[in-house]
Design an enzyme around this catalytic site. Structure first.
Site, PDB file in Angstrom:
ATOM      1  N   MET A   7      32.280  45.002  55.863  1.00 40.87           N
ATOM      2  CA  MET A   7      32.170  46.336  55.281  1.00 40.87           C
ATOM      3  C   MET A   7      33.381  46.604  54.398  1.00 40.87           C
ATOM      4  O   MET A   7      34.508  46.668  54.881  1.00 40.87           O
ATOM      5  CB  MET A   7      32.044  47.395  56.378  1.00 40.87           C
ATOM      6  CG  MET A   7      30.805  47.222  57.245  1.00 40.87           C
ATOM      7  SD  MET A   7      30.645  48.481  58.537  1.00 40.87           S
ATOM      8  CE  MET A   7      30.306  49.953  57.558  1.00 40.87           C
ATOM      9  N   SER A   8      33.134  46.746  53.101  1.00 41.57           N
ATOM     10  CA  SER A   8      34.221  46.925  52.141  1.00 41.57           C
ATOM     11  C   SER A   8      34.701  48.364  52.057  1.00 41.57           C
ATOM     12  O   SER A   8      35.722  48.645  51.432  1.00 41.57           O
ATOM     13  CB  SER A   8      33.750  46.483  50.749  1.00 41.57           C
ATOM     14  OG  SER A   8      32.726  47.357  50.287  1.00 41.57           O
ATOM     15  N   GLY A  10      32.527  50.564  50.800  1.00 41.92           N
ATOM     16  CA  GLY A  10      31.652  51.075  49.753  1.00 41.92           C
ATOM     17  C   GLY A  10      30.248  51.321  50.256  1.00 41.92           C
ATOM     18  O   GLY A  10      29.918  51.069  51.428  1.00 41.92           O
ATOM     19  N   VAL A  11      29.383  51.777  49.354  1.00 31.79           N
ATOM     20  CA  VAL A  11      28.035  52.158  49.747  1.00 31.79           C
ATOM     21  C   VAL A  11      27.173  50.948  50.093  1.00 31.79           C
ATOM     22  O   VAL A  11      26.375  50.988  51.041  1.00 31.79           O
ATOM     23  CB  VAL A  11      27.375  53.011  48.634  1.00 31.79           C
ATOM     24  CG1 VAL A  11      27.262  52.246  47.335  1.00 31.79           C
ATOM     25  CG2 VAL A  11      26.020  53.529  49.077  1.00 31.79           C
ATOM     26  N   ASP A  12      27.305  49.836  49.354  1.00 33.62           N
ATOM     27  CA  ASP A  12      26.396  48.708  49.534  1.00 33.62           C
ATOM     28  C   ASP A  12      26.525  48.062  50.913  1.00 33.62           C
ATOM     29  O   ASP A  12      25.531  47.835  51.607  1.00 33.62           O
ATOM     30  CB  ASP A  12      26.635  47.660  48.442  1.00 33.62           C
ATOM     31  CG  ASP A  12      26.338  48.196  47.056  1.00 33.62           C
ATOM     32  OD1 ASP A  12      25.453  49.059  46.929  1.00 33.62           O
ATOM     33  OD2 ASP A  12      27.007  47.762  46.093  1.00 33.62           O
ATOM     34  N   SER A  13      27.743  47.764  51.321  1.00 38.09           N
ATOM     35  CA  SER A  13      27.922  47.125  52.629  1.00 38.09           C
ATOM     36  C   SER A  13      27.630  48.092  53.768  1.00 38.09           C
ATOM     37  O   SER A  13      27.179  47.686  54.847  1.00 38.09           O
ATOM     38  CB  SER A  13      29.338  46.554  52.756  1.00 38.09           C
ATOM     39  OG  SER A  13      30.319  47.551  52.542  1.00 38.09           O
ATOM     40  N   CYS A  94      37.411  33.863  46.122  1.00 37.20           N
ATOM     41  CA  CYS A  94      37.649  34.718  47.293  1.00 37.20           C
ATOM     42  C   CYS A  94      36.455  34.688  48.230  1.00 37.20           C
ATOM     43  O   CYS A  94      36.610  34.584  49.456  1.00 37.20           O
ATOM     44  CB  CYS A  94      37.940  36.146  46.839  1.00 37.20           C
ATOM     45  SG  CYS A  94      38.341  37.266  48.196  1.00 37.20           S
ATOM     46  N   GLY A 118      27.173  43.207  51.755  1.00 37.08           N
ATOM     47  CA  GLY A 118      26.442  44.113  50.884  1.00 37.08           C
ATOM     48  C   GLY A 118      26.195  43.556  49.500  1.00 37.08           C
ATOM     49  O   GLY A 118      26.004  44.320  48.548  1.00 37.08           O
ATOM     50  N   CYS A 190      40.693  42.755  41.934  1.00 35.05           N
ATOM     51  CA  CYS A 190      41.070  43.777  42.909  1.00 35.05           C
ATOM     52  C   CYS A 190      42.579  43.899  43.093  1.00 35.05           C
ATOM     53  O   CYS A 190      43.072  44.963  43.440  1.00 35.05           O
ATOM     54  CB  CYS A 190      40.393  43.498  44.245  1.00 35.05           C
ATOM     55  SG  CYS A 190      40.944  41.981  45.069  1.00 35.05           S
TER      56      CYS A 190
END
Length: 345
Positions: A7-8, A10-13, A94, A118, A190
């Site tokens: 889980m980053s 963000g919304v996707d993960s 990465c 995600g 990043c």
């Protein structure tokens, strides 16, 4: 299944974790701390956002520090590539070595059966082989960034949002009341803070090193502050004042030179690849297309084995094929191989 979700924040993960939880799996979330607090992702704020999403979903959440791994595997690769005069792709590396590689090993050590992310991507079967494939939302499809994953590990990865569009993912997040539903996507490298230059972030590793900008026949056009601050196809920052646009067409690290020329000199129909990651043995015999960078459209191609890698011949010229970047080969929607570009055939 017992599934660990990267889980980053963000919304996707977060939606990936939500979907797996709804499907009845035993889900836990994990967020990696990879760099400094002012980085664009994987920082303390992202850890807090991921933890808040996990609480709303009703799953355990863990934070794990892999900064040392990230430094050794990704940042060092990034610096070494620029020093060598080639352009790296840190996101692909990465995913291969840290986010998907090290984390998969940890998930197995901790008793999980699979690792989910995600990413907008999918996994499918082709002639008895499990292969990465493009996502349903072509505009968001991220299989390119996963193309260096090991083929033998594909059965251990889940990409729950691969059949969704970004709009659908945000809608699900809003309906579930996830606190990250409106969070913007992270972009660019990043560990390079916004509005910062390479020499500002790594002043000792990549110091300013003035040199000449020349034409292909050796005529001096101007000066630069370091060949490693430029990439093939770049125009911004050359400040040549010629009245016509000139672009970087070649980098000569040994002489600290940038070679510049008109845009037509950027187009090519052939290049070589090395360090192949092959998902489908004999892939070169298939009908293929290739992406020479994430944002490029797939171009049909012919691939021929050589002593050290493969020669790739394109059906139409591509702009700014760049050494160090990743070539991702497709058969239809399936990823069948990927390798590192060396621009000269």
């Amino acid at each position: 299944m017992k599934i660990l979700v990267a889980m980053s924040g963000g919304v996707d993960s977060s939606v990936a974790a939500l979907l797996l939880k709804k499907a009845g799996h035993e889900v836990s979330g994990i967020t990696l701390k990879l760099w400094e607090e002012n980085s664009r992702c994987c920082n303390l704020a992202d850890i807090h956002d991921a933890a808040a999403a996990a609480r709303k979903i009703g799953i355990p959440h863990h934070a794990y520090d892999l900064k040392k791994n990230f430094l050794n595997e990704v940042v060092d690769y990034f610096i070494d590539s620029y020093r060598a005069g080639v352009t790296p792709n840190p996101c692909v590396i990465c995913n291969q070595r840290v986010k998907m590689g090290t984390l998969l090993a940890l998930s197995r050590e901790w008793g999980f059966q699979a690792l989910a992310t995600g990413h907008y991507a999918g996994i499918g079967e082709f002639q008895g082989f499990r292969l990465l494939r493009q996502a349903a939302d072509q505009a968001k499809s991220q299989e390119y960034f996963l193309c260096f994953l090991k083929s033998e590990n594909l059965s251990s990865y889940f990409f729950p949002i691969g059949e969704l569009s970004k709009t659908e993912a945000r809608t699900l997040a809003r309906e579930a009341g996830l606190p990250v539903a409106e969070k913007k996507d992270s972009q660019d490298v990043c560990f390079i803070p916004k509005h910062k230059k390479l020499w500002e972030v790594f002043p000792e590793l990549l110091p300013k090193k003035p040199g000449k900008i020349v034409t292909e026949d050796g005529k001096v056009l101007g000066t630069h502050q370091g060949y490693y601050f430029q990439t093939i196809g770049q125009r911004r920052g050359l400040n040549l004042g010629l009245g016509v646009p000139y672009y970087v067409i070649r980098i000569v690290p040994a002489e600290n030179l940038l070679v510049a020329g008109p845009e037509e000199r950027l187009f090519s129909t052939a290049f070589c690849v090395s360090d192949l990651n092959i998902f489908f043995p004999g892939f070169e015999k298939l009908e293929l297309s290739v992406k020479v960078r994430f944002a490029a459209k797939p171009t049909s191609c012919l691939v021929e084995p050589q002593d050290k890698g493969y020669k790739v011949t394109l059906s139409e010229p591509a702009r700014a094929i760049t050494s160090g970047q990743i070539a991702c080969f497709y058969h239809g929607k399936f990823v069948v191989a990927a390798g590192v570009i060396t621009a000269n055939p």
